[in-house]
Motif scaffolding. Structure first.
Motif, PDB file in Angstrom:
ATOM      1  N   VAL A  23       0.866  -1.168   0.000  1.00  0.00           N
ATOM      2  CA  VAL A  23       0.000   0.000   0.000  1.00  0.00           C
ATOM      3  C   VAL A  23       0.904   1.220   0.000  1.00  0.00           C
ATOM      4  O   VAL A  23       1.819   1.316   0.820  1.00  0.00           O
ATOM      5  CB  VAL A  23      -0.927   0.026   1.242  1.00  0.00           C
ATOM      6  N   SER A  24       0.667   2.144  -0.950  1.00  0.00           N
ATOM      7  CA  SER A  24       1.521   3.322  -1.022  1.00  0.00           C
ATOM      8  C   SER A  24       0.752   4.526  -1.564  1.00  0.00           C
ATOM      9  O   SER A  24      -0.385   4.405  -2.019  1.00  0.00           O
ATOM     10  CB  SER A  24       2.752   3.058  -1.892  1.00  0.00           C
ATOM     11  N   SER A  25       1.412   5.656  -1.509  1.00  0.00           N
ATOM     12  CA  SER A  25       0.831   6.873  -2.083  1.00  0.00           C
ATOM     13  C   SER A  25       0.948   6.787  -3.604  1.00  0.00           C
ATOM     14  O   SER A  25       1.754   6.021  -4.125  1.00  0.00           O
ATOM     15  CB  SER A  25       1.578   8.106  -1.577  1.00  0.00           C
ATOM     16  N   PRO A  26       0.169   7.575  -4.328  1.00  0.00           N
ATOM     17  CA  PRO A  26       0.256   7.532  -5.787  1.00  0.00           C
ATOM     18  C   PRO A  26       1.510   8.225  -6.325  1.00  0.00           C
ATOM     19  O   PRO A  26       1.806   8.113  -7.503  1.00  0.00           O
ATOM     20  CB  PRO A  26      -1.010   8.251  -6.245  1.00  0.00           C
ATOM     21  N   GLY A  27       2.230   8.936  -5.493  1.00  0.00           N
ATOM     22  CA  GLY A  27       3.451   9.610  -5.920  1.00  0.00           C
ATOM     23  C   GLY A  27       3.177  10.989  -6.499  1.00  0.00           C
ATOM     24  O   GLY A  27       2.033  11.385  -6.704  1.00  0.00           O
ATOM     25  N   ILE A  28       4.249  11.725  -6.780  1.00  0.00           N
ATOM     26  CA  ILE A  28       4.082  13.094  -7.286  1.00  0.00           C
ATOM     27  C   ILE A  28       3.633  13.124  -8.743  1.00  0.00           C
ATOM     28  O   ILE A  28       3.117  14.126  -9.208  1.00  0.00           O
ATOM     29  CB  ILE A  28       5.368  13.937  -7.105  1.00  0.00           C
ATOM     30  N   ASP A  29       3.804  12.017  -9.444  1.00  0.00           N
ATOM     31  CA  ASP A  29       3.311  11.920 -10.826  1.00  0.00           C
ATOM     32  C   ASP A  29       2.034  11.076 -10.835  1.00  0.00           C
ATOM     33  O   ASP A  29       1.844  10.205 -11.667  1.00  0.00           O
ATOM     34  CB  ASP A  29       4.368  11.359 -11.765  1.00  0.00           C
ATOM     35  N   ARG A  30       1.147  11.400  -9.935  1.00  0.00           N
ATOM     36  CA  ARG A  30      -0.100  10.671  -9.675  1.00  0.00           C
ATOM     37  C   ARG A  30      -0.872  10.379 -10.957  1.00  0.00           C
ATOM     38  O   ARG A  30      -1.065  11.253 -11.787  1.00  0.00           O
ATOM     39  CB  ARG A  30      -0.965  11.533  -8.766  1.00  0.00           C
ATOM     40  N   PRO A  31      -1.342   9.139 -11.109  1.00  0.00           N
ATOM     41  CA  PRO A  31      -2.183   8.845 -12.272  1.00  0.00           C
ATOM     42  C   PRO A  31      -3.573   9.472 -12.107  1.00  0.00           C
ATOM     43  O   PRO A  31      -4.071   9.594 -10.990  1.00  0.00           O
ATOM     44  CB  PRO A  31      -2.276   7.317 -12.270  1.00  0.00           C
TER      45      PRO A  31
ATOM     46  N   PRO B 236       5.120  16.451 -12.277  1.00  0.00           N
ATOM     47  CA  PRO B 236       5.588  17.022 -11.012  1.00  0.00           C
ATOM     48  C   PRO B 236       6.007  18.487 -11.170  1.00  0.00           C
ATOM     49  O   PRO B 236       6.623  18.861 -12.166  1.00  0.00           O
ATOM     50  CB  PRO B 236       6.798  16.161 -10.648  1.00  0.00           C
ATOM     51  N   ASN B 237       5.645  19.293 -10.171  1.00  0.00           N
ATOM     52  CA  ASN B 237       5.995  20.710 -10.163  1.00  0.00           C
ATOM     53  C   ASN B 237       7.028  20.928  -9.069  1.00  0.00           C
ATOM     54  O   ASN B 237       6.718  20.788  -7.885  1.00  0.00           O
ATOM     55  CB  ASN B 237       4.741  21.550  -9.904  1.00  0.00           C
ATOM     56  N   PHE B 238       8.237  21.287  -9.471  1.00  0.00           N
ATOM     57  CA  PHE B 238       9.312  21.491  -8.516  1.00  0.00           C
ATOM     58  C   PHE B 238       9.596  22.966  -8.274  1.00  0.00           C
ATOM     59  O   PHE B 238      10.662  23.328  -7.822  1.00  0.00           O
ATOM     60  CB  PHE B 238      10.595  20.786  -8.983  1.00  0.00           C
ATOM     61  N   ASP B 239       8.625  23.841  -8.564  1.00  0.00           N
ATOM     62  CA  ASP B 239       8.796  25.272  -8.383  1.00  0.00           C
ATOM     63  C   ASP B 239       8.691  25.600  -6.895  1.00  0.00           C
ATOM     64  O   ASP B 239       7.604  25.684  -6.343  1.00  0.00           O
ATOM     65  CB  ASP B 239       7.735  26.049  -9.176  1.00  0.00           C
TER      66      ASP B 239
END
Length: 155
Positions: free
Chosen positions: A71-79, A143-146
């Motif tokens: 079980v994990s988070s969808p990540g910063i590039d979430r689908p 992903p937004n790295f600003d």
């Protein structure tokens, strides 16, 4: 109930959103991605542990055959999977791969304008493009790295 229904009922019952489910080719690995929209920084390890513990019990009772649960988070590039995802993330940069080409293209990248009547609107370099939500094969956030807009002030 099928597996997806079991997962959906359990995860939402705990106050989380079921983002995606993956199974290994032989079905031995079950990977579940969760989110909690009202939690600004996303799900953390404790959230994943809570959901994992509950899912383990439910899957045992429902006699679902698997060897390993993640079980994990969808990540910063979430689908983006559901219509609600395309509404929630309007204003975000996304990449989209279509099942069938639109004007000779299957891959698009741009600012998500939202979804209306089953059509996704995307602002791309050459203007706006609309396509049917059912034609979306894969869509992900870019992903937004600003860090200038971040309140964290990471240095």
């Amino acid at each position: 109930m099928d597996l997806h229904e079991i997962l959906e009922v359990t995860v939402t019952g705990l106050g989380y959103e079921l983002v995606d489910v993956e199974r290994s080719p032989r079905g031995r690995l079950l990977r579940v991605f969760i989110d909690k929209p009202e939690k600004h920084r996303g799900v953390d390890v404790e959230d994943c542990a809570l959901v994992s513990d509950q899912l383990s019990r439910v899957l045992l009772v429902e006699n679902v055959d698997y060897d390993h649960l993640e079980v994990s988070s969808p990540g910063i590039d979430r689908p983006l999977k559901k219509e609600a995802d395309f509404e929630r993330f309007a204003g975000s940069m996304i990449t989209v791969k279509l099942r069938l080409p639109l004007n000779g293209r299957r891959n698009f990248s741009g600012m998500l304008q939202g979804v209306h009547d089953g059509k996704v609107r995307l602002q791309i370099d050459s203007g706006e493009v609309d396509f049917d939500l059912v034609n979306v094969d894969k869509a992900r956030l870019v992903p937004n790295f600003d860090l200038t807009k971040s309140s964290d002030g990471l240095v």
